[in-house]
Design a protein around this motif. Structure first.
Motif, PDB file in Angstrom:
ATOM      1  N   MET A 164       0.810  -1.197   0.000  1.00 60.94           N
ATOM      2  CA  MET A 164       0.000   0.000   0.000  1.00 60.94           C
ATOM      3  C   MET A 164       0.858   1.268   0.000  1.00 60.94           C
ATOM      4  SD  MET A 164      -3.116  -0.404  -0.254  1.00 60.94           S
ATOM      5  CE  MET A 164      -4.457  -1.493  -0.060  1.00 60.94           C
ATOM      6  N   LYS A 165       2.103   1.149   0.465  1.00 58.02           N
ATOM      7  CA  LYS A 165       2.953   2.341   0.470  1.00 58.02           C
ATOM      8  C   LYS A 165       3.149   2.890  -0.935  1.00 58.02           C
ATOM      9  CE  LYS A 165       5.734   1.498   4.559  1.00 58.02           C
ATOM     10  NZ  LYS A 165       7.088   1.374   5.083  1.00 58.02           N
ATOM     11  N   TRP A 166       3.390   2.004  -1.881  1.00 56.01           N
ATOM     12  CA  TRP A 166       3.623   2.463  -3.248  1.00 56.01           C
ATOM     13  C   TRP A 166       2.380   3.140  -3.813  1.00 56.01           C
ATOM     14  CZ3 TRP A 166       0.444   0.410  -6.881  1.00 56.01           C
ATOM     15  CH2 TRP A 166      -0.191  -0.788  -6.556  1.00 56.01           C
ATOM     16  N   ALA A 167       1.212   2.639  -3.473  1.00 56.38           N
ATOM     17  CA  ALA A 167      -0.031   3.251  -3.960  1.00 56.38           C
ATOM     18  C   ALA A 167      -0.161   4.670  -3.413  1.00 56.38           C
ATOM     19  CB  ALA A 167      -1.235   2.405  -3.563  1.00 56.38           C
ATOM     20  N   TYR A 168       0.123   4.846  -2.135  1.00 62.50           N
ATOM     21  CA  TYR A 168       0.061   6.195  -1.560  1.00 62.50           C
ATOM     22  C   TYR A 168       1.043   7.115  -2.263  1.00 62.50           C
ATOM     23  CZ  TYR A 168       0.336  10.257   1.354  1.00 62.50           C
ATOM     24  OH  TYR A 168       0.333  11.564   1.764  1.00 62.50           O
ATOM     25  N   TRP A 169       2.270   6.637  -2.464  1.00 62.31           N
ATOM     26  CA  TRP A 169       3.285   7.505  -3.069  1.00 62.31           C
ATOM     27  C   TRP A 169       2.927   7.887  -4.493  1.00 62.31           C
ATOM     28  CZ3 TRP A 169       5.987  10.423  -0.369  1.00 62.31           C
ATOM     29  CH2 TRP A 169       6.452  10.033   0.889  1.00 62.31           C
ATOM     30  N   ILE A 170       2.332   6.972  -5.242  1.00 60.36           N
ATOM     31  CA  ILE A 170       1.927   7.299  -6.613  1.00 60.36           C
ATOM     32  C   ILE A 170       0.839   8.366  -6.596  1.00 60.36           C
ATOM     33  CG2 ILE A 170       0.751   6.401  -8.670  1.00 60.36           C
ATOM     34  CD1 ILE A 170       2.266   3.744  -8.154  1.00 60.36           C
ATOM     35  N   VAL A 171      -0.208   8.138  -5.818  1.00 62.62           N
ATOM     36  CA  VAL A 171      -1.337   9.070  -5.771  1.00 62.62           C
ATOM     37  C   VAL A 171      -0.888  10.411  -5.190  1.00 62.62           C
ATOM     38  CG1 VAL A 171      -3.605   9.494  -4.749  1.00 62.62           C
ATOM     39  CG2 VAL A 171      -3.061   7.247  -5.676  1.00 62.62           C
ATOM     40  N   ALA A 172      -0.174  10.371  -4.084  1.00 61.71           N
ATOM     41  CA  ALA A 172       0.257  11.610  -3.432  1.00 61.71           C
ATOM     42  C   ALA A 172       1.217  12.402  -4.314  1.00 61.71           C
ATOM     43  CB  ALA A 172       0.896  11.306  -2.086  1.00 61.71           C
ATOM     44  N   SER A 173       2.100  11.721  -5.014  1.00 61.45           N
ATOM     45  CA  SER A 173       3.050  12.418  -5.896  1.00 61.45           C
ATOM     46  C   SER A 173       2.339  13.093  -7.055  1.00 61.45           C
ATOM     47  CB  SER A 173       4.096  11.442  -6.426  1.00 61.45           C
ATOM     48  OG  SER A 173       4.858  10.918  -5.374  1.00 61.45           O
ATOM     49  N   LEU A 174       1.387  12.391  -7.669  1.00 53.44           N
ATOM     50  CA  LEU A 174       0.623  12.998  -8.764  1.00 53.44           C
ATOM     51  C   LEU A 174      -0.158  14.215  -8.283  1.00 53.44           C
ATOM     52  CD1 LEU A 174      -0.684   9.801 -10.595  1.00 53.44           C
ATOM     53  CD2 LEU A 174       1.052  11.413 -11.415  1.00 53.44           C
ATOM     54  N   LEU A 175      -0.817  14.066  -7.136  1.00 51.65           N
ATOM     55  CA  LEU A 175      -1.566  15.191  -6.584  1.00 51.65           C
ATOM     56  C   LEU A 175      -0.641  16.356  -6.230  1.00 51.65           C
ATOM     57  CD1 LEU A 175      -4.099  13.256  -4.344  1.00 51.65           C
ATOM     58  CD2 LEU A 175      -4.684  14.717  -6.298  1.00 51.65           C
TER      59      LEU A 175
END
Length: 121
Positions: free
Chosen positions: A1-12
């Motif tokens: 789940m960490k990678w999912a957060y980093w992808i979404v948070a980075s795009l945002l």
């Protein structure tokens, strides 16, 4: 789940640093082609929203990187959700229902970021 957060948070974060940054530094005349609503609100409000967007973008990224203020990403996501709700309300009040697609996508991504920040961070 960490990678999912980093992808979404980075795009945002990339989106909001850019969108907020141009609201802070560009004139109304330069903003008008991209954001027709700038004439409907005072320039000081546009600048304030821009500053809040940039700060929230950093709030999505820096706390997980540093381990300081672990509740800040959740607060940043909630703040950006409130900004998007206000943006949708502004567009609808101006009869611009066709342009709220991006706002809805951002709301969905912010909801995912908020959810991921509560289960991971």
């Amino acid at each position: 789940m960490k990678w999912a957060y980093w992808i979404v948070a980075s795009l945002l974060a990339l989106f909001y640093v850019y969108a907020g940054g141009i609201k802070v530094v560009q004139s109304k005349d330069r903003l008008r082609p991209m954001m027709q609503w700038v004439d409907a609100v005072p320039l000081s409000l546009t600048r304030t929203v821009g500053v809040l967007e940039v700060l929230a973008a950093f709030g999505l990224i820096l706390p997980p990187l540093t381990g300081i203020a672990p509740a800040l990403p959740l607060a940043a996501a909630i703040g950006l959700i409130l900004i998007q709700i206000g943006a949708i309300a502004l567009h609808l009040s101006r009869g611009e229902a066709k342009v709220i697609g991006l706002n809805i996508v951002l709301l969905a991504l912010l909801g995912v970021a908020m959810w991921l920040s509560t289960i991971w961070l």
